[in-house]
Structures are given as structure tokens and as C-alpha cells.
Design a protein around this motif. Sequence first.
Motif: not given
Length: 825
Positions: A474, A477-479
Motif C-alpha cells: 500500500k 502504491a500510494g506514497i
Amino acid sequence: MGNWFRRNGIHFIVAAAFLIISFLFFTPAFQGKTLGQNDVTRAQSTQKEINDYHEKGTTILWTNQILGGMPVFQIWAPYSGSIATHIVNFLDTAFPSPIYIVFLLLFGSYFLFNVLKLNPWLAAAGAVAFTFSSYNIIYIAAGHANQEFAIAIFAPIIASILLVLREKRLLGASLLALFLAIEIKANHIQMTYYLLIALLIMLAIELYHAVKSKNTAPFFKSLGYIAGATLLALMVNASLLWSTAEYAGDSIRGKSNLTQTDKKPGSGVPRDYAYEFSEGVGETFTFLVPNAYGGESGGSEDPVESNITKVLVSKGVDAGQAQQVAQSIPLYWGEKTFTNGPWYFGAVVCFLFVFGLFVVKDRIKWWLLATVVLMMFLSFGKNLPFISDLFFNYFPLYNKFRAVESVLAVAMLCVPMLALLAVNEVITNPDKAMLFKKAKIAIYITGGIALLLALLPDAVLSFKSSTHHELISKISAGITGGNMPMATDIANALVQDRISIARADAIRSLIFLALGFGILWAGIKQKIKVVPLSLALLVLILVDLWMVDKRYLKSEQFVDREAVMKPQPRNVDQEIWRDKDPNYRVIDLTQVLTQDATTPYFHKSIGGYSAARLKRLDELIENQFSRRINPAVLSMLNTKYIINADTAKNLSVMVNPAACGNAWFVKTVKYVPNADAEMKALDSFNPKDEAIVDQQYKSMIEGKGFDRSEKAEEAIKLISYNPDHLIYETNPSRPQLAVFSEIYYNKGWKMLIDGKEQPYFRADYLLRAAVIPAGNHKVEFVFHPASYYTGEKISMVGSALLVLALGGAVYLERRKKTEGGQKVG
């Protein structure tokens, strides 16, 4: 009178101390501010229609504001026949929230510790230890008012039972009836159930000792008084209990109506749902070291010093952005979905509890130990299920509850009970050498754990949840935009942040353990007298718990009452309000339907929140709305407006022209054999023309001669709306089958045609339907459940008996004293 004040003056001084402590901790509440709690905000939405009618002087027992419609028994009902209701209302009115709950916690547990025969200041220390145990404060901060109220009555109930067992039977039983009645009125059956488990263990141990001593008569006599008190408390709450029991089978706690779904049918909540908030086995370290598992489910409170910030800055990320990242990644690494904080009993209290295991000789120790151990195992839920599953599968009602970690509320009281009884041994036991020896063992155990977590925390705990690898994905993918090595570095820095706060709290606990041992040593060596010893422990326990509690309940969380967060109308709400006919439903597709705290505040909604929502509505949402929205089902529920959002999250409202209205006549009936077929039939049908009816109701339709096929212009119209009383007007030329867009619930709803009760039945899985005879008629649905109204009469009788019992107990106790101790009861 003067002698009475002299004898009891110390209790007034303790009460003043409690008031000062409460004022200092909850200063904003005394200044007229209140907590802006999420659960309170959600409750405003749930109770909107109830409160609107209450302000008009009307009590309703049914609301259409949430979840299509449901009884209000588990939301709010007056229950004015119960004396417990009036006591609770007085407390709520006399003291600002949450002060009345804090007072109940303090004074209720102070009463218990006095019954345990501790000196007043030691009893006060015990009351502080229980009241300021972290989860009491966390529950208050979260707005779990009913749950915390129920927990606050645990102590006086236990105290009353102890009085009965000590042969102060009439006084103890009268007080037990009073406190148990208030406990039941709190209407948090889950917490009361957990207390009952603990009390059964107590009585089993008492029975064992009675049999062992071959003197069972006093025990069974006391048991009779306890049974009588319990019966009286049940009578006082007859209306609440009867209504709840009657409704339970139709709620999500009841048996599934469907047999061919993915979920296993049966009664109670699904196992995964019940075990969602299970305490990790290793999380028991937080009893002693609060941040051993990262604290609450938030990010770093000191992002500047966070290892995550340092790693990101070293890789060229802006410091401000790096700090935002550090605040966004949760430090909590346990297995719960989220948590508001740890179960921290206090370092000093844990030390004294372990000490008590060695020095307390009274058999109450074995009850306290057995209860704490069982509650720990039950709290583990899915993480160590072999005991929890036995209760879930075989103990009555246990599978109705979720958030099994809350069973620790009972342990939260038992731990300080044994801890303070241990201190009482220091005062009363002449064998000081033995006491010092056992105190050293206790400090070696608790201090050793804290020292190990301070020196080698990652040798004891992993500081990684079972989903650590998913967290890295995560982050990637997000940061980090797909940069997996950088995501791994952030995750490693997160682990270091977790280790740092665990180590800091372990050192903190070591300091309090050392101070606690020092005070205890001074008491054992008789360096200080009883009162200074008690006061020193009271202050130390308070400071220890206060520092941790303030992490979860800060002064800035209090807001002006006028500024309490209430749902604010959106543009879409104002657009819907232009409709002058309020008798329709709204669905908000941007919300989780069973969690929607906004839409029901403004409209009669398909969504809403209730932990006791109707099972059929829950099943309908699961089967007709979770995978796709079935427009036919929306129409049969008279859903006239649909709120949605575009990709930019701009809200819009769409009118549903096919909404069926409040009631309509159908042309045909399709009979189905069971609930599964009924649900399946909803997948493809025209609700305006066809009714789906379980064949069990066929006899209520056949032979009535209804036929609407040639009379499409005929209608049935709602002419008067009250949630408890709906009036329709109709004039069909021949008998017709009417479907009403109202939720079917046959335990209290009656249908009247021209004032005479007539049968009705269920159609379209969860709506009401009936055959309406030809001619001009007034059709009424009236909600008048006997469980409530007859129950209220029983409650009034029980309340009167309780007042008489209390008055009699006080009179006999006073007479007993004036007659020189003559035995009564």
C-alpha cells in the motif's frame, strides 16, 4: 446528627477529593463544554424523528427515519414506569456529560472497596485505579455512553452481592435490586452479560466452599435473596426487557431467514463479525506498558522526530510532506481493524495485582484470578479461539455480541480489586518478612517484563502485524509511486518508530514500578503510617493513569455545546426539501448504507446505523444493493430520491419516477415457497403490478375476489402520518390487494379497517400487504406493542416494590443499630 457527621466525615472528604480530581481532569465539561464524539453525532441522526416528536410532546415507538423503518426499543424509548429511568434521567440532568458517568465510576467503586473493608483512602485509591483505567476514558471519549454507564454499575452490584453473602441479606438484596435495575436500564446487554459470567464464577466458588465446610444453608439462603433481588430488578425493567426480547429474533441478532446464501444461516452475528475486534495475545503487555503495541490507530504524534520523516527527508522528500506521511501511517500494529487505544491497567496496579496473588489469603482472590484469566482468553477471540469458540457456539446469547475485547471491562475492575486488597495485607498482616519477600517477587516479575521491553523490545515483540507485507504494498502504491525499495525503507522506519515508543513507555513503567515498590517497602517496613501509605499510592496511581489517559482524552476535544458537530444540510438535501410531500424515502449511494449517519438526519432513509437493525432489511441490502442496486426494490420502498456522486465527488440527486408511493393496488400475486425464493423473485419483477408473497399467506388472499386489472385508476392514499399511526383512504369498486411501502413487523402493528382489526401479511420480502374490501374505507396501521405498554405496568409495580424494599432495609438497619446489633435478615 453530630456524631453521624463525625463518623462519616472522612467519606465527605473523599467525595470532595473525587470532585476536585474530576474537575481537574474534565475542566471543560464543568465549563459547559461537551465532547464532539463520533458516536454522539451518529446518534443524533438515528434519533432525529424520535426527538422531533418528543419535542412536540409525543412519544413514538417506531421510526421511519432510518433503515426503512424499525422499532425504537434499542434506540430510545421513555420506559417511564421504571424507577431506574428516573434515576438515570436525574443524573443526566444534574451533572454535565460525561461527569455523571465519572461520578458513578468513582463512587460506585468506592462503595465496593469500602465493602471490602479497606480504609477510606485506600478505597479511594482503588476507585481511582478503576475509574481512570485507560479504556474507561477511551469509551467516554468515543461516546459509548450506554456501555460506560453499564460498566460504572459493575462495582456496586458486586458490593451488594458481597453484602448478601456476608449475611447483611436484606440490605444487600435491596441494594442489589436497585443497582441491577439501573444496570439493566443502561441497556447494554453485552456488558451486563459479561458481568453475569463473572458473578456466576463467584457464586460457584462460594458454593464450593459451602459444600466443603458442610454448611450450605447460609449460602442457599443468601442465594435466595440474590434471586429475589434479581427478579425485582427484572420487574422494574419489564417493559425494556420484554420489548427487547420480543424484537431480538427479528433483528440481525436473530436467525437468518435465508438458507442458500454464502453466509451460514443461524442465530446471532457471524463469527467473523463477532471477532472483528479481538485482543491480540501479545497485547496483554499493554496492561503494563501502554504503547507496547503502538497505542491508537493513528500516526506519529511527533512527526518531526519520526524515523519515517528522517528516511523520507534523506531521500529528498520535503520535510512538511514527510511529516504528513509519518502522521498518516498507523503506529498500532495489532490485529484489530482499528483501535482507539490500549487496555492499560496501570504499572503500579499491575505490580500490586501480582503481589496480591502471593499475599491475599481470602478466597475472593481465586474468584478475581479466575475471572481475569477467563476474560483474557475470551478477549482473544479469533487470535486464540479454543475457549472463545466454546462460548460462541454453546453459551446462550454469547454469539449475539461483537467486539469481544470489551469483555476486558470486567478484568479492568478485578485487577485493582486484588491490587488494593494486597495493600490492605501490608496494613493488617503482621508477617512483614513474608510480605517483603513476596513484594520482591512481584517487582521481579513486572519490573523484569518492563525492563526487557526497555532493553530488548524487538526480542520480545515483532512490531509487525500479520498484514505487514500488504502495508508495504500500500505504501508503494500510494506514497512512493511504485518504488518498492523506498516503501520497504519506510516500513522499516515505521517499525523503528514503534520500537521507540514501546521502549519509552517501558522505561516510564519502570519508573512507576520503582516508585510503587518504594512506597510499598516503606509500608511493609512501617516507615510510614496507614493514611500516608494510602494517600501516596492514590497519588501515584492517579498520576500514572492520568498521563496515559490524556493521550486519548485531551481538553481540546471538548467543544462549546452550540458547536457540537451536527450533520449540515448539503445542496442535495436542500434540493430534496423542495418536495412538499415528506412521505418518501431517500438513498445515498455515496455512503455505506448500514453506516450512514448523514442522510437520516434530513430524510426518511434507506440507510442509517443501528447495531440492532431488522434482519430482513439487512438481508435485502446484502442481496439487492451490495452487488448492484435493484431499481425495482428501490421503487417498492418508495425511494423517490437517489443521491450519487461523480468521479470528482460532486454530489447530485436523481428523481426516481418509478417510486411506488406510500401504498398501491397490484394486479397479480406470485406465490413462492420460502424466503430464498422470495428474495430471488425480487431480482426481476414490477412492484407496481405484482406482489411477491410467501405461500404461507395464501389463505389470507385466495377467495377474496380482488382484481385490479380493469381498475388501474383506483388508488389508496396516505392522508395522515405519524410513525406509530398511519391512516389511508381508499374506495375500490371491488376487493383489491394493497401493498404498503412500510416495513413488516407483526409484533405490535395492527391494521384497522373502519376501526375494526383486520389481518395483514408480508409481501415483497419485507413490506406490509392486505386485501382491502370494496367501498369507501379508512385503513389504519397502529403500533401498540403489548410488550411495551403491559410491560410498563409491570415496571410500575416492580418500582413500587423496590422502594418499599429499600425503605424496609434502611429502617431495619437503623433499628438493628439502636438495639445493640440484634441480627436482622
